[in-house]
Design a protein around this motif. Structure first.
Motif, PDB file in Angstrom:
ATOM      1  N   ASP A  19       1.029  -1.130   0.075  1.00 50.88           N
ATOM      2  CA  ASP A  19       0.017  -0.210  -0.223  1.00 50.88           C
ATOM      3  C   ASP A  19       0.796   1.303  -0.212  1.00 50.88           C
ATOM      4  OD1 ASP A  19      -2.131  -1.405  -0.114  1.00 50.88           O
ATOM      5  OD2 ASP A  19      -2.677  -1.258   2.126  1.00 50.88           O
ATOM      6  N   ARG A  67      -3.406  -3.673  -5.753  1.00 55.93           N
ATOM      7  CA  ARG A  67      -4.338  -2.248  -6.151  1.00 55.93           C
ATOM      8  C   ARG A  67      -5.205  -2.683  -7.145  1.00 55.93           C
ATOM      9  NH1 ARG A  67      -6.234   2.952  -4.878  1.00 55.93           N
ATOM     10  NH2 ARG A  67      -7.833   1.699  -4.198  1.00 55.93           N
ATOM     11  N   GLN A  70      -8.060  -4.650  -5.359  1.00 48.60           N
ATOM     12  CA  GLN A  70      -9.150  -3.728  -4.950  1.00 48.60           C
ATOM     13  C   GLN A  70      -9.934  -2.894  -5.607  1.00 48.60           C
ATOM     14  OE1 GLN A  70      -5.425  -2.443  -2.111  1.00 48.60           O
ATOM     15  NE2 GLN A  70      -7.087  -1.124  -1.923  1.00 48.60           N
ATOM     16  N   ARG A  73     -12.567  -5.306  -6.890  1.00 41.90           N
ATOM     17  CA  ARG A  73     -13.296  -5.443  -5.846  1.00 41.90           C
ATOM     18  C   ARG A  73     -14.572  -4.400  -5.608  1.00 41.90           C
ATOM     19  NH1 ARG A  73     -10.027  -8.684  -3.260  1.00 41.90           N
ATOM     20  NH2 ARG A  73      -9.022  -6.977  -2.143  1.00 41.90           N
ATOM     21  N   SER A  74     -13.945  -3.283  -5.730  1.00 47.59           N
ATOM     22  CA  SER A  74     -14.768  -1.855  -5.436  1.00 47.59           C
ATOM     23  C   SER A  74     -15.628  -1.758  -6.416  1.00 47.59           C
ATOM     24  CB  SER A  74     -13.836  -0.953  -5.195  1.00 47.59           C
ATOM     25  OG  SER A  74     -14.242   0.289  -6.261  1.00 47.59           O
TER      26      SER A  74
END
Lengths: 210, 210, 210, 210
Positions: A19, A67, A70, A73-74
């Motif tokens: 991250d 990333r 993510q 998924r978002s």
DNA sequence: CATGAATGAGACTTCATTCAT
DNA sequence: CATGAATGAAGTCTCATTCAT
């Protein structure tokens, strides 16, 4: 619970590092981000990074993979239960715009994706797969719309997906190139309306193809 | 005679260097192109390059300017006399497709343009200007179409230009990323038809606005 | 003269660096000699070394090649006009002993030669070739002695050369391992006498083989 | 019982580690063998090694000591009862040749021994002692031969031992350096015959000295 | 006993740039 | 004009070692 938490905990260092690394990469670019900078940002020493990742390239690769998942998924989390196909496309567009304007991660990812084409085969492959998944998702939405009878059935879903993905990405790049002067939202929305109009069964004249 | 030839030679050296440099930048990316690599490719030493250019950035900047103006001349030479606005857009599309598939120049420009966003402000500015010129040209075509009464007048030409530029560039990037698997021509043509349909005065119902 | 000197001058930096590097390697060992140390010894910066040599390994390789050819010139220069074969072997032995005791270069070379066997293929090959040349030279000396009628003709020159080369090198290694406690000169001389006795036509009993 | 088993297990861990370590050192050389490599080979982590050994040097030292004593036991087991001094030397030679050609142990020991000269004082001392023991053994054999009246008494046993040890080791090194091209057996045997001839009381003329 | 995580020092290497000739 | 030599700063990476758990 305690049992399940252990392995997660053990991977936390790596996660955190990814991250932080993506943050740095996004802020300064890949080349301009030294391992020392990432280490400093993480409050660690350079050696610690090399404990978790073989080299800078692996760190980049994993951080991007992280990333990307993510992002995905978002997106799918916010959209998946496709009720209305038109609405799904509108929602997708909104999510993309959000990502593009509210953090610099997406900008980094998109620019990196282009750079990687000639520069980093493994990364390029990862991005290729990601774009395929994205187009696949869009194709499903369009097919759903055709099934629901709200989209014309004489449209090739895969091609329409490619058009959409390209138009949004192309608009984003123009925006990243000129954040002050380029109206991203207006451009993408203008495209979206025209796109939906071309997908939807024509209201006036009646039936599509048949 | 000998005296007059000197500056020409000098300019030639500079020009040759720029051509070679742009090739290197295009092939390996900006960051991965060292002065040494350019010097080697040119059969010179690094010192010679510093005779012609203040620093690496100036070399890159000038080389890109040089290549860009060549490129734009070649494009506008093929399209300029706008008779029918629709045809002009079709022609532009064809030229873009040609450049994208038949040589590497356009691909290099797109790639370098994206890389510059994060790494080189002066260069980014140059590319920004180029994209503005491109959108400006498209806007003019659309305005012409509106003047000719074949395009709806309630369209914002600038926004429509941005949509077009983005859609084509976005399709190209997907193609550069996956030349085997991505159908560039089909995608761009699908977009173009939908785009023209949305621009043109509706054939059926009659008037613009509705 | 001036013309001939130029290219030599241009190579001087490289030569000097190799000499300095071999000194450092010999004093501290290869691994313990950092590029920084060599640069300091040469009064240069690290970068200068990388101007002349691709990497540390190339520097080692070239420096060894350089030192080896000096050795060989020094040996053959002092011995080549073989008058008396026995004397040539005595002289060779003396030269080896001199090199072994009067500078640490030879010690470095010999130990490096053993290390390289498992560790550095290019270097190992270089040493292999050097040993072959050395045995070849010894073989020639022995053949000459046979021609002169002072050495028995039923000796295989190549095998005898191998025995000599091994005995001297083996003695040296024991000496490098224990410079205080090991009597190099005594050992090598004892070997030499026994070796010459076995080569020479027997004084007493008469004829060799035939 | 459980209590008694503990230290045994602990000692086993230590012993296993030493065996694995010596293998690594032998295969890659001392410098190129990292603690991480040993840990990997042992299926442990680096920390575990530091539980058993204070530092890398101690591990190396102990591992070499362990291997050396194994090796010497195996050698002396095959030779010890000295009946005929000449035969003892012939046997010793045969054992050396066997070890040199039929397994890697001896080669590893020689290689490591030479590397240690420049890189590790404590280890070098250990090897020095081993060579002294070997020369001591040879000296005893020669003295025995002198006592038996089969070897000339005007030979310095220590010096003769040094000659023998050097000649065999030197031949071995040439063989390790070029296993294909170098005739180890022929070379060592040629040396041995010449060596014994020089040691033995001359068959013909009778008395030693002359 | 053993592990996983981390440190810190130092190594090698790259590269834009300068300058005397 | 051009070269060869050199600089110096910065970057990536390795590795023996430590320590809490």
């Amino acid at each position: 619970m305690t049992d399940a938490a252990r392995p997660a905990r053990s991977e936390n260092g790596r996660r955190d590092l990814m991250d932080i690394a993506i943050d740095c990469f996004a802020r300064y670019g890949y080349q301009a981000t030294s391992i020392a900078r990432i280490a400093d940002s993480a409050g660690l020493t350079k050696g610690a990074i090399y404990y978790h990742f073989r080299d800078k390239e692996e760190l980049l690769f994993e951080a991007v993979a992280n990333r990307l998942s993510q992002f995905e998924r978002s997106v799918s989390g916010q959209i998946l239960p496709i009720g209305d196909a038109s609405k799904a496309l509108r929602d997708t567009t909104r999510v993309c715009l959000d990502h593009a304007t509210k953090s610099n991660h997406r900008r980094f990812i998109v620019t990196l994706m282009v750079e990687a084409i000639d520069t980093n085969a493994a990364l390029a492959e990862q991005f290729r797969a990601m774009m395929q998944r994205f187009r696949g998702f869009l194709g499903e939405v369009i097919k759903a719309g055709q099934g629901q009878g709200i989209f014309r059935s004489d449209t090739d879903p895969a091609q329409a997906a490619a058009v959409y993905a390209g138009a949004v990405m192309g608009a984003e790049i123009q925006y990243y190139q000129d954040p002050q002067g380029f109206d991203l939202e207006g451009t993408v929305n203008a495209f979206l309306e025209q796109y939906l109009a071309s997908l939807e069964v024509r209201p006036g004249g009646g039936l599509d193809k048949s």
